[in-house]
Design a protein around this motif. Structure first.
Motif, PDB file in Angstrom:
ATOM      1  N   ASN A  52      33.169  38.039  27.563  1.00  0.00           N
ATOM      2  CA  ASN A  52      31.829  37.697  27.095  1.00  0.00           C
ATOM      3  C   ASN A  52      30.802  38.651  27.704  1.00  0.00           C
ATOM      4  O   ASN A  52      31.125  39.549  28.487  1.00  0.00           O
ATOM      5  N   TRP A  53      29.537  38.420  27.383  1.00  0.00           N
ATOM      6  CA  TRP A  53      28.502  39.388  27.738  1.00  0.00           C
ATOM      7  C   TRP A  53      28.352  39.544  29.245  1.00  0.00           C
ATOM      8  O   TRP A  53      28.051  40.631  29.743  1.00  0.00           O
ATOM      9  N   SER A  54      28.558  38.479  29.990  1.00  0.00           N
ATOM     10  CA  SER A  54      28.339  38.538  31.436  1.00  0.00           C
ATOM     11  C   SER A  54      29.605  38.847  32.224  1.00  0.00           C
ATOM     12  O   SER A  54      29.531  39.137  33.419  1.00  0.00           O
ATOM     13  N   GLY A  55      30.741  38.730  31.569  1.00  0.00           N
ATOM     14  CA  GLY A  55      32.007  38.895  32.269  1.00  0.00           C
ATOM     15  C   GLY A  55      32.541  37.612  32.863  1.00  0.00           C
ATOM     16  O   GLY A  55      33.595  37.612  33.509  1.00  0.00           O
ATOM     17  N   SER A  56      31.852  36.509  32.639  1.00  0.00           N
ATOM     18  CA  SER A  56      32.256  35.240  33.229  1.00  0.00           C
ATOM     19  C   SER A  56      33.355  34.539  32.446  1.00  0.00           C
ATOM     20  O   SER A  56      33.968  33.587  32.952  1.00  0.00           O
ATOM     21  N   SER A  57      33.594  34.980  31.238  1.00  0.00           N
ATOM     22  CA  SER A  57      34.613  34.353  30.394  1.00  0.00           C
ATOM     23  C   SER A  57      35.488  35.432  29.769  1.00  0.00           C
ATOM     24  O   SER A  57      34.981  36.414  29.226  1.00  0.00           O
ATOM     25  N   THR A  58      36.798  35.222  29.872  1.00  0.00           N
ATOM     26  CA  THR A  58      37.748  36.168  29.286  1.00  0.00           C
ATOM     27  C   THR A  58      38.828  35.409  28.525  1.00  0.00           C
ATOM     28  O   THR A  58      39.034  34.207  28.734  1.00  0.00           O
ATOM     29  N   SER A  59      39.509  36.129  27.665  1.00  0.00           N
ATOM     30  CA  SER A  59      40.594  35.558  26.885  1.00  0.00           C
ATOM     31  C   SER A  59      41.658  36.632  26.699  1.00  0.00           C
ATOM     32  O   SER A  59      41.328  37.808  26.560  1.00  0.00           O
ATOM     33  N   TYR A  60      42.925  36.197  26.736  1.00  0.00           N
ATOM     34  CA  TYR A  60      44.032  37.142  26.603  1.00  0.00           C
ATOM     35  C   TYR A  60      45.072  36.620  25.619  1.00  0.00           C
ATOM     36  O   TYR A  60      45.314  35.416  25.530  1.00  0.00           O
ATOM     37  N   ALA A  61      45.706  37.550  24.942  1.00  0.00           N
ATOM     38  CA  ALA A  61      46.878  37.193  24.158  1.00  0.00           C
ATOM     39  C   ALA A  61      48.009  36.806  25.122  1.00  0.00           C
ATOM     40  O   ALA A  61      48.104  37.351  26.230  1.00  0.00           O
ATOM     41  N   ASP A  62      48.852  35.892  24.700  1.00  0.00           N
ATOM     42  CA  ASP A  62      49.944  35.436  25.569  1.00  0.00           C
ATOM     43  C   ASP A  62      50.836  36.601  25.998  1.00  0.00           C
ATOM     44  O   ASP A  62      51.364  36.607  27.114  1.00  0.00           O
ATOM     45  N   SER A  63      50.988  37.572  25.127  1.00  0.00           N
ATOM     46  CA  SER A  63      51.907  38.675  25.393  1.00  0.00           C
ATOM     47  C   SER A  63      51.434  39.600  26.521  1.00  0.00           C
ATOM     48  O   SER A  63      52.238  40.376  27.056  1.00  0.00           O
ATOM     49  N   VAL A  64      50.148  39.516  26.884  1.00  0.00           N
ATOM     50  CA  VAL A  64      49.624  40.406  27.917  1.00  0.00           C
ATOM     51  C   VAL A  64      49.110  39.655  29.139  1.00  0.00           C
ATOM     52  O   VAL A  64      48.702  40.294  30.125  1.00  0.00           O
ATOM     53  N   LYS A  65      49.093  38.343  29.106  1.00  0.00           N
ATOM     54  CA  LYS A  65      48.616  37.562  30.246  1.00  0.00           C
ATOM     55  C   LYS A  65      49.395  37.893  31.509  1.00  0.00           C
ATOM     56  O   LYS A  65      50.619  37.988  31.489  1.00  0.00           O
ATOM     57  N   GLY A  66      48.650  38.116  32.590  1.00  0.00           N
ATOM     58  CA  GLY A  66      49.279  38.442  33.858  1.00  0.00           C
ATOM     59  C   GLY A  66      49.565  39.917  34.026  1.00  0.00           C
ATOM     60  O   GLY A  66      49.905  40.361  35.126  1.00  0.00           O
ATOM     61  N   ARG A  67      49.420  40.697  32.966  1.00  0.00           N
ATOM     62  CA  ARG A  67      49.665  42.144  33.039  1.00  0.00           C
ATOM     63  C   ARG A  67      48.401  42.953  32.763  1.00  0.00           C
ATOM     64  O   ARG A  67      48.224  44.029  33.352  1.00  0.00           O
ATOM     65  N   PHE A  68      47.550  42.458  31.869  1.00  0.00           N
ATOM     66  CA  PHE A  68      46.330  43.167  31.490  1.00  0.00           C
ATOM     67  C   PHE A  68      45.118  42.428  32.077  1.00  0.00           C
ATOM     68  O   PHE A  68      45.118  41.204  32.165  1.00  0.00           O
ATOM     69  N   THR A  69      44.096  43.214  32.422  1.00  0.00           N
ATOM     70  CA  THR A  69      42.857  42.637  32.920  1.00  0.00           C
ATOM     71  C   THR A  69      41.678  43.320  32.239  1.00  0.00           C
ATOM     72  O   THR A  69      41.595  44.554  32.229  1.00  0.00           O
ATOM     73  N   ILE A  70      40.786  42.522  31.678  1.00  0.00           N
ATOM     74  CA  ILE A  70      39.593  43.052  31.035  1.00  0.00           C
ATOM     75  C   ILE A  70      38.410  42.830  31.972  1.00  0.00           C
ATOM     76  O   ILE A  70      38.300  41.793  32.630  1.00  0.00           O
ATOM     77  N   ALA A  71      37.535  43.831  32.020  1.00  0.00           N
ATOM     78  CA  ALA A  71      36.347  43.741  32.872  1.00  0.00           C
ATOM     79  C   ALA A  71      35.249  44.587  32.238  1.00  0.00           C
ATOM     80  O   ALA A  71      35.523  45.420  31.372  1.00  0.00           O
ATOM     81  N   ARG A  72      34.011  44.357  32.679  1.00  0.00           N
ATOM     82  CA  ARG A  72      32.920  45.141  32.125  1.00  0.00           C
ATOM     83  C   ARG A  72      31.913  45.509  33.201  1.00  0.00           C
ATOM     84  O   ARG A  72      31.754  44.794  34.193  1.00  0.00           O
ATOM     85  N   ASP A  73      31.245  46.620  32.959  1.00  0.00           N
ATOM     86  CA  ASP A  73      30.152  47.083  33.818  1.00  0.00           C
ATOM     87  C   ASP A  73      28.972  47.338  32.894  1.00  0.00           C
ATOM     88  O   ASP A  73      28.882  48.385  32.263  1.00  0.00           O
ATOM     89  N   ASN A  74      28.071  46.375  32.808  1.00  0.00           N
ATOM     90  CA  ASN A  74      26.948  46.501  31.875  1.00  0.00           C
ATOM     91  C   ASN A  74      25.989  47.618  32.279  1.00  0.00           C
ATOM     92  O   ASN A  74      25.302  48.179  31.425  1.00  0.00           O
ATOM     93  N   ALA A  75      25.936  47.943  33.541  1.00  0.00           N
ATOM     94  CA  ALA A  75      25.085  49.043  33.980  1.00  0.00           C
ATOM     95  C   ALA A  75      25.575  50.378  33.420  1.00  0.00           C
ATOM     96  O   ALA A  75      24.792  51.314  33.237  1.00  0.00           O
ATOM     97  N   LYS A  76      26.876  50.446  33.158  1.00  0.00           N
ATOM     98  CA  LYS A  76      27.471  51.664  32.607  1.00  0.00           C
ATOM     99  C   LYS A  76      27.791  51.530  31.127  1.00  0.00           C
ATOM    100  O   LYS A  76      28.389  52.434  30.538  1.00  0.00           O
ATOM    101  N   ASN A  77      27.429  50.385  30.534  1.00  0.00           N
ATOM    102  CA  ASN A  77      27.730  50.136  29.115  1.00  0.00           C
ATOM    103  C   ASN A  77      29.198  50.370  28.798  1.00  0.00           C
ATOM    104  O   ASN A  77      29.557  50.975  27.771  1.00  0.00           O
ATOM    105  N   THR A  78      30.059  49.882  29.661  1.00  0.00           N
ATOM    106  CA  THR A  78      31.488  50.150  29.521  1.00  0.00           C
ATOM    107  C   THR A  78      32.310  48.896  29.790  1.00  0.00           C
ATOM    108  O   THR A  78      31.993  48.111  30.690  1.00  0.00           O
ATOM    109  N   VAL A  79      33.340  48.738  28.983  1.00  0.00           N
ATOM    110  CA  VAL A  79      34.330  47.686  29.189  1.00  0.00           C
ATOM    111  C   VAL A  79      35.666  48.361  29.452  1.00  0.00           C
ATOM    112  O   VAL A  79      35.990  49.375  28.827  1.00  0.00           O
ATOM    113  N   TYR A  80      36.417  47.781  30.379  1.00  0.00           N
ATOM    114  CA  TYR A  80      37.696  48.352  30.782  1.00  0.00           C
ATOM    115  C   TYR A  80      38.841  47.408  30.431  1.00  0.00           C
ATOM    116  O   TYR A  80      38.680  46.190  30.451  1.00  0.00           O
ATOM    117  N   LEU A  81      39.982  47.997  30.160  1.00  0.00           N
ATOM    118  CA  LEU A  81      41.207  47.216  30.002  1.00  0.00           C
ATOM    119  C   LEU A  81      42.246  47.837  30.918  1.00  0.00           C
ATOM    120  O   LEU A  81      42.777  48.917  30.634  1.00  0.00           O
TER     121      LEU A  81
END
Length: 123
Positions: A52-81
């Motif tokens: 979500n916009w603040s990074g406080s809420s995330t959702s993952y497909a079952d196939s990637v849970k525990g292996r992938f992590t999503i995060a964002r840096d709004n100061a850099k206008n960038t989202v990471y996987l």
């Protein structure tokens, strides 16, 4: 409209890691949810992760849970996987997309899409 550019894809051996980036420009980025989707050869594009916009809420497909992590840096206008423990079945073109509002696993709810970055995992 938000312009999105993915980067960070490449070739990696099974068990390895990659970090994808989704850089945004254009309209306000910080109030938008961002999703990652992927499309493997011969398959439909499917949901991977969303934040979500603040990074406080995330959702993952079952196939990637525990292996992938999503995060964002709004100061850099960038989202990471961050993708760890990669498997050959993770091989796909990875796309990021944005939408105004809450996160969703439905790609039809996303308005703006990047061009994609190729991830190839060798066995």
């Amino acid at each position: 409209q938000v312009q999105l550019v993915e980067s960070g894809g490449g070739l990696v051996q099974a068990g390895g890691s990659l970090r994808l980036s989704c850089a945004a420009s254009g309209r306000t980025f910080s109030n938008r949810a961002i999703g990652w989707f992927r499309q493997a050869p011969g398959k439909e594009r499917g949901f991977v992760a969303a934040i979500n916009w603040s990074g406080s809420s995330t959702s993952y497909a079952d196939s990637v849970k525990g292996r992938f992590t999503i995060a964002r840096d709004n100061a850099k206008n960038t989202v990471y996987l961050q993708m760890d423990s990669l498997k050959p079945e993770d091989t796909a073109v990875y796309y990021c997309a944005s939408r105004f509002g809450v996160i969703s696993q439905q790609q039809s709810y996303y308005n703006d899409w990047g061009q994609g970055t190729q991830v190839t995992v060798s066995s």
